[in-house]
Design a protein around this motif. Sequence first.
Motif, PDB file in Angstrom:
ATOM      1  N   UNK A  29       1.051  -1.127   0.212  1.00  0.00           N
ATOM      2  CA  UNK A  29       0.020  -0.055   0.018  1.00  0.00           C
ATOM      3  C   UNK A  29       0.867   1.384  -0.237  1.00  0.00           C
ATOM      4  N   UNK A  30       1.896   1.172   0.847  1.00  0.00           N
ATOM      5  CA  UNK A  30       2.828   2.174   0.808  1.00  0.00           C
ATOM      6  C   UNK A  30       3.508   2.668  -0.355  1.00  0.00           C
ATOM      7  N   UNK A  38       2.021   1.815  -3.285  1.00  0.00           N
ATOM      8  CA  UNK A  38       1.160   2.436  -4.300  1.00  0.00           C
ATOM      9  C   UNK A  38       0.825   3.928  -3.857  1.00  0.00           C
ATOM     10  N   UNK A  39       0.899   4.350  -2.587  1.00  0.00           N
ATOM     11  CA  UNK A  39       0.825   5.755  -2.371  1.00  0.00           C
ATOM     12  C   UNK A  39       1.997   6.670  -2.926  1.00  0.00           C
ATOM     13  N   UNK A  71       1.341   6.917  -6.713  1.00  0.00           N
ATOM     14  CA  UNK A  71       0.279   8.041  -6.913  1.00  0.00           C
ATOM     15  C   UNK A  71       0.700   9.391  -6.513  1.00  0.00           C
ATOM     16  N   UNK A  72       1.559   9.559  -5.328  1.00  0.00           N
ATOM     17  CA  UNK A  72       2.075  10.801  -5.157  1.00  0.00           C
ATOM     18  C   UNK A  72       2.770  11.447  -6.237  1.00  0.00           C
ATOM     19  N   UNK A 114       1.179  12.629  -9.187  1.00  0.00           N
ATOM     20  CA  UNK A 114       0.408  13.732  -9.268  1.00  0.00           C
ATOM     21  C   UNK A 114       1.175  15.012  -8.898  1.00  0.00           C
ATOM     22  N   UNK A 115       2.444  14.586  -8.153  1.00  0.00           N
ATOM     23  CA  UNK A 115       3.034  15.885  -7.891  1.00  0.00           C
ATOM     24  C   UNK A 115       4.031  16.228  -9.185  1.00  0.00           C
ATOM     25  N   UNK A 161       3.357  15.348 -12.281  1.00  0.00           N
ATOM     26  CA  UNK A 161       2.421  15.442 -13.754  1.00  0.00           C
ATOM     27  C   UNK A 161       2.454  16.620 -14.352  1.00  0.00           C
TER      28      UNK A 161
END
Lengths: 166, 491
Positions: free
Chosen positions: A148-149, A151-152, A155-156, A159-160, A162
């Motif tokens: 999960x870590x 994946x986070x 995603x982070x 997002x940051x 892109x």
Amino acid sequence: MQDILFYIFASLTLVFGFFVIANPFSRNPVTSAMFLVLTIISLAGLFVLLHAFFLAVVQVLVYAGAVIVLFLFVIMLLDLKAEEQRKLRTFAVIGGVISVGAILAIFLQSLASSPLHADELPLLEGGTAQLGKLLFTQYLLPFEIVSVLLLVAMVGVVLLSGKEAK
Amino acid sequence: MNLALLSHEWLVVALGLCLLVADLWTPASARRILGYVAAAGLGAILLYSLIAVRPELQPACGNMYVLDGLALFFKRFFLAAAIIVLLMSAEFFDRLQAGIGEFYALVLFALTGMLFAASANDFALLFVSLELITVTFYVLASFQRTRLNSLEAGVKYLIMGALSTSFTVFGIALVYGISRKLNFNDLAAVAPQFGGNRIFLFGLLLVLVGLGFKIAAFPFQLWAPDVYQGAPSPTTAFLAVGSKAAGFVLLLRVLFVAVPDITAQWSRLLIVISGITILYGNLCAIPQRNIKRLLGYSSIAHAGYMLLGIAASAATIANTTQNPGAGAAAVLYYLGGYLFAVLGAFTVICLALRHVENEDIPALAGLGQRSPLLATTLTLAMVSLAGIPPLAGFFGKFLLFKAALAQGPAHPAYYWLVAAAIAGVVISLWYYFGVVHAVYWSKEAANLSPISISRTMRATLYACVAGMFFIGLCPGPLLDCAAEAVKALRL
């Protein structure tokens, strides 16, 4: 066979290590960093010969992969032109010699204090099989949470870094 | 591995993954709805937890994970906080440039880390859940990436977080290296024989340093004001409530399950840290002009008040008094009141300062006329944080001070600690009422247009106000829960 491989990897490590600090072909720090990658990979070969497979894999993944990328980033962000023309400073030379000498002294002392004859190979701790078994039995839960870590983190980063979505 | 015991966590992770996927098919205009869906999902999980899960001690995964009263108390606490934060971020979404769907999902993943932290009974799980919380907050803090403040908050939190992580992992390595144990119960069995081992104690101290960063206790509080100010308001609210409470539950477990004998020797250290944290937070909050920064300093002070309860519990290990769990139970009760006050305050900041670049206190001028509901909620939140009856904050502080005073006869240092804490409360009245003054009596109001509040936000605000009043006026139910929860600790 093992002995021959050992001599090949050991000499490669030494030669590449020498090229990292004193490269006759170029003074470009990026070349030095790439030679560091080769040094680390030949070191990983030595670990394989010692049956420390996990250590070898981690050596390649973490050092040759992540750490070198970090090195390259820093090198590229710095002003290389100024670095190339820099002269050696006496203080830096003295400091370097003292620290290398200290490490060498510790190394020689530990060599002298341990007997140098072929022993039974000590039982290896932290082999890949043991580690895998532990990860999937006793430490399964933290292992799953790490997924999960990751994946986070993914995603982070997306997002940051892109582009602006409009 | 007993999967049924981990139901809270799996459900939240599954909800987060569903949100990430659903985000792909949702048109941009409807993404805001996802936040309400996520909040409703968490509401269902909370309901399930209240009805179906019993707080009996149940270990899972080789005693690495425990589901006891303490874990369950904190799991419900985190779920409640996350629901309000999600509703708040649905309101905040027009100010988030990058994907709002991902924001919701990240809040849920941070929540997962907190849920695991509530049950952590092993240093491996402690470390991994702490990392899940912290790494998610790096992203959440820098989410408004076109705002310089937000990026600054993210970078500062990243650097300080990485530093605190390295302290924690170094400490765990030392503790493991000496004792060869990672599990808290195993550690408790062997810890007394290492009481004099300096390396072991140093390792424990480093773990405490890492947790001190999480709860923002002196001297590891430097990041808090900057990060609180720069991060988006929903992130700050979750950081102030969720991340801090996660630090406290881990602190309680490490101190009172893993190494109770050593904690008993460390009561003086806890007293000093608590006293300085209270005074530092309250004194530094006085000159602040930014409301989020002010709440950052006030959250440091509140960490100090809660450490006071932990310090009081630490003394009860050595000398068995009549009510050994009073200090720890007071901490839990205090967190309950703190949850509603802080989330209420941040919801108001989110709504009232929507069109303002910096959340400065003068920008609140005229809020009393613009929206009586917002003004009342903010006032009540400030009054509760200041600790004035009949709101939740008063009774929480009363319980904490009472627990500390009960230890006074044996250790006079506790009298000094309570004196420092009361001085802190008096100081805090000054700046909390500065905010209230700006809301009602400031003459500088430039904009007097009424603020429209959506129905869900109205419900959220009413829930926060009701929570503050309910916990303050009838403390019985929450106090019973807290007293039940701390039975999991070895006090």
